[in-house]
Enzyme design. Structure first.
Site, mmCIF file in Angstrom:
data_model
loop_
_atom_site.group_PDB
_atom_site.id
_atom_site.type_symbol
_atom_site.label_atom_id
_atom_site.label_comp_id
_atom_site.label_asym_id
_atom_site.label_seq_id
_atom_site.Cartn_x
_atom_site.Cartn_y
_atom_site.Cartn_z
ATOM 1 N N THR A 46 44.863 44.292 49.154
ATOM 2 C CA THR A 46 43.605 43.730 49.632
ATOM 3 C C THR A 46 42.884 44.475 50.016
ATOM 4 O O THR A 46 42.918 44.093 52.044
ATOM 5 C CB THR A 46 43.954 42.340 49.826
ATOM 6 O OG1 THR A 46 44.695 41.784 48.568
ATOM 7 C CG2 THR A 46 42.388 41.064 50.096
ATOM 8 N N ILE A 47 41.247 45.292 49.898
ATOM 9 C CA ILE A 47 40.736 45.685 50.675
ATOM 10 C C ILE A 47 39.695 45.409 50.190
ATOM 11 O O ILE A 47 39.193 44.913 49.904
ATOM 12 C CB ILE A 47 40.653 47.906 49.414
ATOM 13 C CG1 ILE A 47 41.764 48.604 50.327
ATOM 14 C CG2 ILE A 47 40.058 48.451 50.969
ATOM 15 C CD1 ILE A 47 42.589 48.176 51.279
ATOM 16 N N GLN A 52 43.509 37.240 37.206
ATOM 17 C CA GLN A 52 43.090 38.969 36.894
ATOM 18 C C GLN A 52 43.786 39.286 35.705
ATOM 19 O O GLN A 52 44.523 40.241 35.158
ATOM 20 C CB GLN A 52 44.017 39.422 38.410
ATOM 21 C CG GLN A 52 42.715 39.418 38.997
ATOM 22 C CD GLN A 52 44.146 40.769 40.767
ATOM 23 O OE1 GLN A 52 44.867 40.000 40.851
ATOM 24 N NE2 GLN A 52 43.070 40.990 41.236
ATOM 25 N N TYR A 110 41.661 42.139 34.546
ATOM 26 C CA TYR A 110 42.329 42.531 35.757
ATOM 27 C C TYR A 110 43.582 44.305 35.508
ATOM 28 O O TYR A 110 43.394 45.299 36.093
ATOM 29 C CB TYR A 110 41.376 42.517 36.411
ATOM 30 C CG TYR A 110 41.916 44.224 37.598
ATOM 31 C CD1 TYR A 110 40.447 44.763 38.025
ATOM 32 C CD2 TYR A 110 42.840 43.704 38.986
ATOM 33 C CE1 TYR A 110 40.682 45.100 39.006
ATOM 34 C CE2 TYR A 110 42.497 44.552 39.378
ATOM 35 C CZ TYR A 110 41.755 44.841 40.013
ATOM 36 O OH TYR A 110 42.083 46.038 40.684
ATOM 37 N N SER A 170 45.890 49.931 41.988
ATOM 38 C CA SER A 170 46.120 49.423 42.212
ATOM 39 C C SER A 170 47.422 48.295 42.500
ATOM 40 O O SER A 170 48.313 48.265 42.241
ATOM 41 C CB SER A 170 45.074 47.486 41.918
ATOM 42 O OG SER A 170 45.045 46.850 42.804
ATOM 43 N N GLY A 202 32.290 56.225 41.474
ATOM 44 C CA GLY A 202 31.823 54.902 41.784
ATOM 45 C C GLY A 202 32.096 54.817 43.085
ATOM 46 O O GLY A 202 32.336 54.512 44.008
ATOM 47 N N SER A 253 29.254 54.476 45.280
ATOM 48 C CA SER A 253 28.498 54.262 46.110
ATOM 49 C C SER A 253 29.080 52.825 46.813
ATOM 50 O O SER A 253 28.149 53.063 48.053
ATOM 51 C CB SER A 253 27.385 53.177 44.996
ATOM 52 O OG SER A 253 28.179 52.774 44.139
ATOM 53 N N LYS A 309 45.383 48.044 35.256
ATOM 54 C CA LYS A 309 45.373 49.025 37.099
ATOM 55 C C LYS A 309 46.815 49.866 36.683
ATOM 56 O O LYS A 309 47.012 50.771 36.473
ATOM 57 C CB LYS A 309 45.475 47.904 38.092
ATOM 58 C CG LYS A 309 43.549 47.936 38.330
ATOM 59 C CD LYS A 309 43.417 49.299 38.164
ATOM 60 C CE LYS A 309 41.755 48.919 39.068
ATOM 61 N NZ LYS A 309 40.795 50.411 39.563
#
Length: 251
Positions: free
Chosen positions: A186-187, A151, A154, A141, A15, A17, A158
């Site tokens: 939070t990035i 989420q 999600y 995360s 991942g 890219s 994680k």
């Protein structure tokens, strides 16, 4: 940037890219495919400027065959793999009551199953190469530790990645393979760019971080390099929060 800590090492990054995974040594660069080709070319150019040799592998990380292709390409180009940074993931925000089951499955397949397939494939290579061993760094995360209303599909993935590293640390330690996880807060990356375009939501995220700002991809480089390098040679099954203090802020 690798700061010389991975000199002579072979690093596989999934991942890569977009987001946080732009660093070091000789690199196996994985990306999704046509939709990320322009991004991966930019990453390859950055690596070239740093003097790194690269090999590019495309494919859906949710497929077992992609993990096999990453290992095969790395061994063909460099004869071994010293470090894996398992970074590929998606986070399409969605309310819970009408969450499509197809979306639930897709997030599990990409985030958790994809990590498992890649970790297993790379670990098998690390176990048989000479000298044996290596370092596996999984990007989990802050969501492994706390929930999110949009989420629900999600956060379990994680938490699963963090748990996977802890169990793999036990399973693979005798083989000289260290397994650790990085837990970003939070990035600002493409994965949350649309969500953070809401001014109120963005301001709330900044308010929750004691350091007073959102994270940048470069903020993950140091922690990931620490776990990837010999600086952490007695660390395995560990995790580190990179969240500007968000997880401990209750005010």
């Amino acid at each position: 940037m690798s700061y010389g800590l991975l000199k002579g090492k072979v690093v596989a990054v999934t991942g890569c890219s977009t987001g946080a995974a732009r660093n070091g040594a000789n690199v196996i660069l994985h990306h999704l495919g046509d939709s990320t080709r322009k991004d991966i070319e930019g990453v390859e150019a950055e690596c070239s400027k740093l003097g790194a040799k690269t090999v590019i592998v495309s494919g859906d990380i949710a497929l077992e065959s992609t993990a096999t292709a990453i290992v095969d390409a790395g061994v063909k180009a460099f004869s071994r793999i010293d470090v894996l940074v398992s970074n590929a993931g998606i986070c399409p925000f969605h309310t819970f009551l009408d969450l499509p089951h197809g979306l639930w499955k897709r997030v599990q397949d990409v985030n958790l199953n994809g990590a498992f397939y890649t970790v297993q494939a790379v670990a098998n290579q690390m176990a048989k190469q000479e000298p044996k061993g290596g370092a596996i760094v999984a990007i989990s995360s802050i969501s492994a530790l706390m929930g999110g209303g949009e989420q629900c599909h999600y956060t379990p993935t994680k938490a699963g990645i963090k748990s996977l590293m802890e169990s793999c640390a036990i399973a693979l330690g005798p083989l000289g393979i260290r397994c650790n996880s990085v837990l970003p807060g939070t990035i600002e990356t493409d994965i949350n760019r649309e969500d953070l375009s809401n001014p109120e939501k963005r301001a709330d995220q900044v308010r929750r971080a004691p350091l007073g700002r959102l994270g940048e991809p470069e903020d993950l480089v140091g922690p990931a390099l620490f776990f990837a390098s010999d600086l952490s040679k007695y660390c395995t099954g560990a995790s580190v929060l990179v969240d500007g203090g968000m997880a401990i802020s209750l005010q």
